[in-house]
Design an enzyme around this catalytic site. Structure first.
Site, PDB file in Angstrom:
ATOM      1  N   HIS A  73       0.813  -1.221   0.000  1.00 26.65           N
ATOM      2  CA  HIS A  73       0.000   0.000   0.000  1.00 26.65           C
ATOM      3  C   HIS A  73       0.844   1.267   0.000  1.00 26.65           C
ATOM      4  O   HIS A  73       0.330   2.346  -0.271  1.00 26.65           O
ATOM      5  CB  HIS A  73      -0.923   0.007   1.223  1.00 26.65           C
ATOM      6  CG  HIS A  73      -2.005  -1.027   1.137  1.00 26.65           C
ATOM      7  ND1 HIS A  73      -3.304  -0.730   0.861  1.00 26.65           N
ATOM      8  CD2 HIS A  73      -1.963  -2.373   1.260  1.00 26.65           C
ATOM      9  CE1 HIS A  73      -4.036  -1.835   0.824  1.00 26.65           C
ATOM     10  NE2 HIS A  73      -3.233  -2.853   1.074  1.00 26.65           N
TER      11      HIS A  73
ATOM     12  N   ASP B 232       3.454   9.683  -0.703  1.00 25.29           N
ATOM     13  CA  ASP B 232       2.264   8.923  -0.305  1.00 25.29           C
ATOM     14  C   ASP B 232       2.014   7.846  -1.355  1.00 25.29           C
ATOM     15  O   ASP B 232       2.094   8.127  -2.553  1.00 25.29           O
ATOM     16  CB  ASP B 232       1.048   9.877  -0.265  1.00 25.29           C
ATOM     17  CG  ASP B 232       0.067   9.523   0.842  1.00 25.29           C
ATOM     18  OD1 ASP B 232      -0.004   8.347   1.219  1.00 25.29           O
ATOM     19  OD2 ASP B 232      -0.638  10.442   1.309  1.00 25.29           O
TER      20      ASP B 232
HETATM   21  C1  GDG Z   1      -2.022   4.002   3.459  1.00 22.87           C
HETATM   22  C2  GDG Z   1      -1.034   4.682   2.513  1.00 22.87           C
HETATM   23  C3  GDG Z   1      -2.765   4.588   0.711  1.00 22.87           C
HETATM   24  C4  GDG Z   1      -8.575   9.932   8.263  1.00 22.87           C
HETATM   25  N1  GDG Z   1      -8.983  10.632   9.326  1.00 22.87           N
HETATM   26  C5  GDG Z   1     -10.196  10.131   9.663  1.00 22.87           C
HETATM   27  C6  GDG Z   1     -10.516   9.107   8.766  1.00 22.87           C
HETATM   28  N2  GDG Z   1      -9.501   9.003   7.917  1.00 22.87           N
HETATM   29  C7  GDG Z   1      -9.473   8.048   6.797  1.00 22.87           C
HETATM   30  C8  GDG Z   1      -9.570   8.745   5.480  1.00 22.87           C
HETATM   31  C9  GDG Z   1      -8.955   7.724   4.541  1.00 22.87           C
HETATM   32  C10 GDG Z   1      -7.937   7.029   5.433  1.00 22.87           C
HETATM   33  O1  GDG Z   1      -8.261   7.330   6.778  1.00 22.87           O
HETATM   34  C11 GDG Z   1      -6.525   7.512   5.167  1.00 22.87           C
HETATM   35  O2  GDG Z   1      -6.092   6.965   3.964  1.00 22.87           O
HETATM   36  P1  GDG Z   1      -4.893   7.591   3.143  1.00 22.87           P
HETATM   37  O3  GDG Z   1      -4.822   6.904   1.850  1.00 22.87           O
HETATM   38  O4  GDG Z   1      -5.111   9.061   3.006  1.00 22.87           O
HETATM   39  O5  GDG Z   1      -3.574   7.394   4.015  1.00 22.87           O
HETATM   40  P2  GDG Z   1      -2.895   6.242   4.965  1.00 22.87           P
HETATM   41  O6  GDG Z   1      -3.630   6.049   6.216  1.00 22.87           O
HETATM   42  O7  GDG Z   1      -1.484   6.674   5.135  1.00 22.87           O
HETATM   43  O8  GDG Z   1      -2.971   4.882   4.090  1.00 22.87           O
HETATM   44  C12 GDG Z   1      -1.791   5.500   1.464  1.00 22.87           C
HETATM   45  C13 GDG Z   1      -3.624   3.788   1.679  1.00 22.87           C
HETATM   46  O9  GDG Z   1      -2.829   3.106   2.639  1.00 22.87           O
HETATM   47  C14 GDG Z   1      -4.471   2.750   0.932  1.00 22.87           C
HETATM   48  O10 GDG Z   1      -3.690   1.891   0.164  1.00 22.87           O
HETATM   49  O11 GDG Z   1      -3.615   5.407  -0.074  1.00 22.87           O
HETATM   50  O12 GDG Z   1      -0.881   6.076   0.545  1.00 22.87           O
HETATM   51  O13 GDG Z   1      -0.137   5.529   3.231  1.00 22.87           O
HETATM   52  O14 GDG Z   1      -9.891   6.783   4.117  1.00 22.87           O
HETATM   53  O15 GDG Z   1     -10.918   9.047   5.197  1.00 22.87           O
HETATM   54  N3  GDG Z   1     -11.669   8.405   8.806  1.00 22.87           N
HETATM   55  C15 GDG Z   1     -12.561   8.729   9.796  1.00 22.87           C
HETATM   56  N4  GDG Z   1     -12.293   9.701  10.714  1.00 22.87           N
HETATM   57  C16 GDG Z   1     -11.141  10.433  10.685  1.00 22.87           C
HETATM   58  O16 GDG Z   1     -10.942  11.324  11.522  1.00 22.87           O
HETATM   59  N5  GDG Z   1     -13.714   8.052   9.863  1.00 22.87           N
END
Ligand code: GDG
Length: 467
Positions: free
Chosen positions: A169, A378
């Site tokens: 990921h 990212d």
């Molecule tokens: C890894 C990789 C890759 C965030 N704050 C809250 C909340 N979130 C949710 C977001 C989103 C998720 O968490 C974060 O996903 P990201 O993709 O932005 O980043 P990582 O956590 O670093 O994820 C990344 C991912 O894996 C998938 O392969 O895209 O590059 O680093 O869904 O909405 N959700 C809630 N409350 C919050 O306060 N409910």
């Protein structure tokens, strides 16, 4: 036999991930239950798991939890216990203080400790053994992410009958950075146990194939690696996505509509709401982004009476030293900017160090005029895609880092180099001052992209290619 893979050795599809897709919740009377943790991965995989008599192997999130496999919401879950020492060495240590910074362009300095590595090997073996126990003869096993890179090899040794997939990921780093890792050879060999290795971007897959060729000496051609025993391993890009429809439905609901109005009202009905949503992580570029914004306020290019920056930073990995330091750094920056430039009762930056429910996230996305996603590196960044999914009226602007995987798909965003503060300032101004037609044209194109490429399609494509 039931539809559930509760009997050992009967699961036709096994997902192996660091965490189980549930959290333990304790009721006031002390009894505990499991609640589904929100996340795209489980949403995407749930239908396939049901269809294919599936099971999910993962850590339940606590310390020394010896729990038998159980069924929650119709999913068969197989817990892998971790001791307190393993949480420290395997999870916080090798996974999050060695691999995480190393794979993200060393934006923080990775720490290399031999005991952490030993713990990583040990825990990978435990995950492997559980997966081997539950998988039916000839089953498909799909291993997820950087915490479990040794599982494919270990599993192939135990169960050569299985079809094994692996998905990373996070970014797979450039060759020169990967070579710092004292255990680089073991990680490459570990991954090569899989039949198909998925990466977010073609660049990551290419880095991997090049390393295998140069360091392990296997023959490679295009995205294929030829092993001496005749096996062929493929390494290719499968950019992950979100449940686009679910986000759009949430965004369209009446409750969300009402909440959007309340949010804007509580912010003082500003003309422009800027929004950042991230796990509090040094890869996400939060400080540089807030610095760029506050310089625009200080110079008067943006008017504090007309704009507000809402920054949600979800608590994350709070026991890891680098994360504690980052939190202090952001606290200080926000405090200073608000103290220097915020009029009474109106913060320049509305900083929320909390985790919100999904419904609130959808309302925030809808309330935001300019979404600012500026990671230093990212794998993908799902937040950018979620924002786009929620903008069903084609309003809103996205400022996006070139160094997020999402930049390869959301090409109509205002692109920025997150290391270039002046460039970010320009992009913030341009995005906030763009004509409605320009914003709509860009948003429509990005929406078409995330609608067509959702997480169900991602999972189906990967599993189809593996099969
Ligand atoms: C890894 C990789 C890759 C965030 N704050 C809250 C909340 N979130 C949710 C977001 C989103 C998720 O968490 C974060 O996903 P990201 O993709 O932005 O980043 P990582 O956590 O670093 O994820 C990344 C991912 O894996 C998938 O392969 O895209 O590059 O680093 O869904 O909405 N959700 C809630 N409350 C919050 O306060 N409910």
């Amino acid at each position: 036999m039931t539809d559930l893979a509760t009997e050992l050795g009967t699961a036709e599809l096994v997902i192996v991930a660091n965490r189980l897709p549930v959290d333990e919740v304790t009721a006031p009377d002390g009894s505990s239950t499991w609640r589904r943790s929100p996340g795209g991965l489980v949403t995407a995989l749930e239908p396939v798991l049901r269809q294919h008599h599936g099971a999910w192997v993962g850590w339940p999130g606590g310390v020394d939890q010896e729990i038998e496999p159980f069924v929650s919401d119709g999913l068969t879950l197989v817990p892998v216990p971790l001791s307190a020492e393993e949480v420290e060495e395997f999870y916080e240590g090798f996974s999050n203080a060695t691999l995480w910074p190393l794979y993200h362009d060393v934006v923080a300095t990775p720490a290399f400790h031999r005991e952490w590595w030993e713990s990583y090997v040990e825990v990978n073996r435990r995950f492997t053994e559980k997966a081997a126990e539950v998988a039916a003869p000839g089953a498909t096993v799909w291993v997820q992410d950087y915490q479990l890179q040794l599982v494919p090899r270990m599993l192939r040794d135990l169960r050569p009958d299985l079809k094994i997939g692996f998905y990373l990921h996070i970014p797979f780093p450039p060759v020169e950075l990967f070579l710092q890792l004292p255990w680089r050879r073991e990680i490459l060999e570990g991954l090569l146990g899989a039949d198909l290795i998925g990466f977010q971007l073609p660049g990551g897959a290419a880095n991997f194939v090049r390393l295998v060729h140069e360091r392990v000496g296997h023959e490679t051609r295009g995205d294929r690696v030829f092993l001496p025993d005749g096996r062929i391993v493929r390494a290719a890009a499968y950019p992950i996505s979100i449940d686009t429809e679910e986000f759009e439905t949430l965004a369209r609901s009446e409750a969300t509509e009402k909440r959007v109005a309340e949010i804007r009202e509580s912010l003082g009905n500003p003309r422009t709401v800027f929004l950042g949503v991230d796990r509090l992580d040094y890869t996400k570029g939060i400080t540089a982004r807030l610095r760029a914004y506050s310089e625009l306020i200080a110079s008067g290019d943006l008017d504090v009476e007309e704009c507000v920056f809402v920054q949600v930073a979800t608590p994350s990995r709070e026991r890891v030293e680098q994360y504690r330091r980052l939190r202090d750094e952001i606290d200080m920056l926000v405090g200073r900017v608000n103290g220097d430039y915020g009029p009474l009762g109106r913060p320049v930056i509305d900083y929320q160090h909390v985790s919100f429910p999904r419904e609130e996230m959808a309302a925030l996305y809808r309330a935001a005029d300019v979404m600012v996603v500026t990671p230093l590196r990212d794998g993908m960044n799902l937040v950018a895609k979620e924002y786009v999914a929620c903008k069903f009226d084609d309003e809103g602007a996205l400022v996006l880092s070139e160094f997020a995987g999402a930049a390869h798909e959301l090409r109509q965003a205002w692109m920025v180099n997150p290391y270039d503060i002046n460039g970010m300032k320009n992009a913030l101004l341009e995005a906030s001052r763009a004509t409605p037609e320009d914003r709509r044209r860009r948003m429509r194109a990005m929406r078409a992209q995330v609608k067509e490429h959702d997480v169900a399609r991602w999972a189906a494509t990967f599993l189809g290619d593996l099969g």
